[in-house]
Design a protein around this motif. Sequence first.
Motif, PDB file in Angstrom:
ATOM      1  N   VAL A   1      51.411  24.890  32.042  1.00 38.98           N
ATOM      2  CA  VAL A   1      50.490  24.944  30.894  1.00 38.98           C
ATOM      3  C   VAL A   1      49.481  23.979  31.324  1.00 38.98           C
ATOM      4  O   VAL A   1      49.611  22.922  31.923  1.00 38.98           O
ATOM      5  CB  VAL A   1      51.344  24.245  29.837  1.00 38.98           C
ATOM      6  CG1 VAL A   1      52.059  22.949  30.311  1.00 38.98           C
ATOM      7  CG2 VAL A   1      50.672  24.415  28.659  1.00 38.98           C
ATOM      8  N   TYR A   2      48.288  24.428  30.804  1.00 40.21           N
ATOM      9  CA  TYR A   2      46.869  23.789  31.039  1.00 40.21           C
ATOM     10  C   TYR A   2      46.710  22.615  29.509  1.00 40.21           C
ATOM     11  O   TYR A   2      46.521  23.014  28.481  1.00 40.21           O
ATOM     12  CB  TYR A   2      45.929  24.419  31.277  1.00 40.21           C
ATOM     13  CG  TYR A   2      45.882  24.772  32.660  1.00 40.21           C
ATOM     14  CD1 TYR A   2      45.411  24.190  33.579  1.00 40.21           C
ATOM     15  CD2 TYR A   2      46.663  26.122  32.884  1.00 40.21           C
ATOM     16  CE1 TYR A   2      45.274  24.780  34.818  1.00 40.21           C
ATOM     17  CE2 TYR A   2      46.710  26.661  34.055  1.00 40.21           C
ATOM     18  CZ  TYR A   2      46.089  25.844  35.254  1.00 40.21           C
ATOM     19  OH  TYR A   2      46.294  26.443  36.441  1.00 40.21           O
ATOM     20  N   ILE A   3      46.891  21.129  29.804  1.00 37.88           N
ATOM     21  CA  ILE A   3      46.680  20.297  28.818  1.00 37.88           C
ATOM     22  C   ILE A   3      45.565  19.630  29.178  1.00 37.88           C
ATOM     23  O   ILE A   3      45.158  19.123  30.274  1.00 37.88           O
ATOM     24  CB  ILE A   3      47.972  19.503  29.038  1.00 37.88           C
ATOM     25  CG1 ILE A   3      49.331  20.461  28.642  1.00 37.88           C
ATOM     26  CG2 ILE A   3      48.088  18.191  27.954  1.00 37.88           C
ATOM     27  CD1 ILE A   3      50.630  19.654  28.584  1.00 37.88           C
ATOM     28  N   PRO A   4      44.994  19.156  27.888  1.00 36.91           N
ATOM     29  CA  PRO A   4      43.541  18.617  27.991  1.00 36.91           C
ATOM     30  C   PRO A   4      43.739  17.250  28.885  1.00 36.91           C
ATOM     31  O   PRO A   4      44.873  16.499  29.018  1.00 36.91           O
ATOM     32  CB  PRO A   4      43.080  17.939  26.753  1.00 36.91           C
ATOM     33  CG  PRO A   4      43.886  19.119  25.841  1.00 36.91           C
ATOM     34  CD  PRO A   4      45.224  19.445  26.531  1.00 36.91           C
ATOM     35  N   SER A   5      42.661  16.933  29.804  1.00 36.22           N
ATOM     36  CA  SER A   5      42.715  15.851  30.642  1.00 36.22           C
ATOM     37  C   SER A   5      42.757  14.329  29.834  1.00 36.22           C
ATOM     38  O   SER A   5      43.209  13.584  30.490  1.00 36.22           O
ATOM     39  CB  SER A   5      41.596  15.924  31.513  1.00 36.22           C
ATOM     40  OG  SER A   5      40.389  15.758  30.768  1.00 36.22           O
TER      41      SER A   5
ATOM     42  N   TYR B   1      48.338  15.278  22.751  1.00 37.39           N
ATOM     43  CA  TYR B   1      47.125  15.988  23.038  1.00 37.39           C
ATOM     44  C   TYR B   1      46.892  16.556  21.551  1.00 37.39           C
ATOM     45  O   TYR B   1      47.616  17.155  20.617  1.00 37.39           O
ATOM     46  CB  TYR B   1      46.996  16.600  24.199  1.00 37.39           C
ATOM     47  CG  TYR B   1      47.599  17.805  24.176  1.00 37.39           C
ATOM     48  CD1 TYR B   1      47.309  19.339  23.835  1.00 37.39           C
ATOM     49  CD2 TYR B   1      49.308  17.826  24.723  1.00 37.39           C
ATOM     50  CE1 TYR B   1      48.311  20.231  23.888  1.00 37.39           C
ATOM     51  CE2 TYR B   1      50.036  18.879  24.767  1.00 37.39           C
ATOM     52  CZ  TYR B   1      49.442  20.326  24.268  1.00 37.39           C
ATOM     53  OH  TYR B   1      50.255  21.090  24.299  1.00 37.39           O
ATOM     54  N   ASP B   2      45.671  17.012  21.443  1.00 39.27           N
ATOM     55  CA  ASP B   2      45.050  17.806  20.528  1.00 39.27           C
ATOM     56  C   ASP B   2      44.908  19.304  20.913  1.00 39.27           C
ATOM     57  O   ASP B   2      44.430  19.665  21.989  1.00 39.27           O
ATOM     58  CB  ASP B   2      43.496  17.530  19.935  1.00 39.27           C
ATOM     59  CG  ASP B   2      42.998  18.412  18.856  1.00 39.27           C
ATOM     60  OD1 ASP B   2      43.650  19.109  18.316  1.00 39.27           O
ATOM     61  OD2 ASP B   2      41.653  18.256  18.729  1.00 39.27           O
ATOM     62  N   LEU B   3      45.461  20.266  20.044  1.00 34.26           N
ATOM     63  CA  LEU B   3      45.758  21.669  20.458  1.00 34.26           C
ATOM     64  C   LEU B   3      44.414  22.143  20.606  1.00 34.26           C
ATOM     65  O   LEU B   3      44.229  22.892  21.354  1.00 34.26           O
ATOM     66  CB  LEU B   3      46.650  22.374  19.444  1.00 34.26           C
ATOM     67  CG  LEU B   3      46.649  23.745  19.427  1.00 34.26           C
ATOM     68  CD1 LEU B   3      47.896  23.795  20.663  1.00 34.26           C
ATOM     69  CD2 LEU B   3      47.509  24.364  18.339  1.00 34.26           C
TER      70      LEU B   3
ATOM     71  N   GLU C   1      37.843  19.663  29.767  1.00 32.28           N
ATOM     72  CA  GLU C   1      38.575  19.493  30.996  1.00 32.28           C
ATOM     73  C   GLU C   1      40.197  19.523  30.860  1.00 32.28           C
ATOM     74  O   GLU C   1      40.430  18.933  29.772  1.00 32.28           O
ATOM     75  CB  GLU C   1      38.181  17.987  31.784  1.00 32.28           C
ATOM     76  CG  GLU C   1      36.923  18.254  32.258  1.00 32.28           C
ATOM     77  CD  GLU C   1      36.616  16.726  33.235  1.00 32.28           C
ATOM     78  OE1 GLU C   1      37.766  15.989  33.382  1.00 32.28           O
ATOM     79  OE2 GLU C   1      35.511  16.422  33.450  1.00 32.28           O
ATOM     80  N   SER C   2      40.809  20.127  31.723  1.00 34.14           N
ATOM     81  CA  SER C   2      42.359  20.381  31.439  1.00 34.14           C
ATOM     82  C   SER C   2      43.040  20.230  32.764  1.00 34.14           C
ATOM     83  O   SER C   2      42.587  20.097  33.869  1.00 34.14           O
ATOM     84  CB  SER C   2      42.731  21.613  30.887  1.00 34.14           C
ATOM     85  OG  SER C   2      42.364  22.715  31.693  1.00 34.14           O
ATOM     86  N   TYR C   3      44.475  19.795  32.858  1.00 34.28           N
ATOM     87  CA  TYR C   3      45.132  19.501  34.057  1.00 34.28           C
ATOM     88  C   TYR C   3      46.404  20.467  33.943  1.00 34.28           C
ATOM     89  O   TYR C   3      46.990  20.552  32.705  1.00 34.28           O
ATOM     90  CB  TYR C   3      45.597  18.080  34.186  1.00 34.28           C
ATOM     91  CG  TYR C   3      46.454  17.860  35.343  1.00 34.28           C
ATOM     92  CD1 TYR C   3      45.738  17.800  36.516  1.00 34.28           C
ATOM     93  CD2 TYR C   3      48.024  17.655  35.343  1.00 34.28           C
ATOM     94  CE1 TYR C   3      46.703  17.555  37.745  1.00 34.28           C
ATOM     95  CE2 TYR C   3      48.658  17.593  36.325  1.00 34.28           C
ATOM     96  CZ  TYR C   3      47.995  17.308  37.654  1.00 34.28           C
ATOM     97  OH  TYR C   3      48.655  17.273  38.814  1.00 34.28           O
ATOM     98  N   GLY C   4      46.691  21.228  34.894  1.00 32.28           N
ATOM     99  CA  GLY C   4      47.952  21.970  34.809  1.00 32.28           C
ATOM    100  C   GLY C   4      49.372  21.232  35.087  1.00 32.28           C
ATOM    101  O   GLY C   4      49.454  20.690  35.975  1.00 32.28           O
TER     102      GLY C   4
END
Length: 355
Positions: free
Chosen positions: A9-13, A162-164, A173-176
Amino acid sequence: MASQSQHRVYIPSNARSNQYILAEFRLDELFHSHFSSPTEAYQKISDTLFTLCEENSLHNVHVLANDKLPIVRFNEESYCLQTKKQVLFFYNPKHHESHTCLSEPGHQARKIRIVFLATGDELRAHAADFHRRVTKVIGLFKAYLAHCPTVIKIRDHQHLTYDLFANAKGNKESYGYKLRSLAPRYQARACDLPSTHSEMTYVTVGIPLTRNIKTRFLKESDTGYAKLYRYIEDSFLTACGAKNLSRIAMVANDHIPLVRNSQVDRNDQNSELQKISFDPANHDSQYFGYWHEDKLVQTIYFIIAAGDEDKNDIGYGKFMNSVEGALRGLADKLEIPATQQNVTVRFYQHVSYHA
């Protein structure tokens, strides 16, 4: 590759990571008989504990001798606020340190709660080391205070916040994340948990009942709020059903939700808190709705819990993708503007056992 990507899942950095460990034990008359007063007992406990914490680089620790439940949140400024049932800790792990004992004059606590707040950078990467240092201190603490109860319950709490809709607001930017469960994460870092422990993984999101939502879904002719709550409830159930998420709850009664394992705790509430217990091993649908048609709340909380079927060697990434899909579906139904309003998602991982 496709099979692996669905488990990430990619979540904001700019997501925030928090970790705290709660150690608690009950007190009895035998314990109190070793001290001249409750105040002396709590002070000696604190002095011993804080000395051990300093020796093991645990710099943000609090002893609660007031029978209140700790709630931990990120904040750029450090605050410790109390209500009748809660102690709320707001802090930034990078900057804030404190050792405090919280008690009330004349109050003899039923149990002691010790809150170990993680500090520093990269909390998730260093979670196992933090857990190891805390359990070492707890072991030494028990040895130093021989008249303390021999059984201490340990709860390790971790969450990502985090903010959806961070991407819609320009945070590209996001991190997996694979979001591995705690036991294998810790084991890979030489920190083994007891074989007898329980885990809970779940997501909470609070959606404010904004003027926009009230204007769209409340009519002047309405005599109560049942129609509004049923619409939101039906939208939530539909969105979760589309993603095969069956352990869910909606809380709109001005209480803060607490999620527990039903094999350990049962549903309960007090004047401020709503305990919701799910069974991760039970595949039947588990829905809990708490709202009153004559009371309009400021925020509605939604909870989605993972089951044993969501737990695998790869992690909870697939579960989290389903959760995000459901939340986006709900946001669409409620016509929440992605560029203007935050939908704050908290992904929780808990593990508990007796030390």
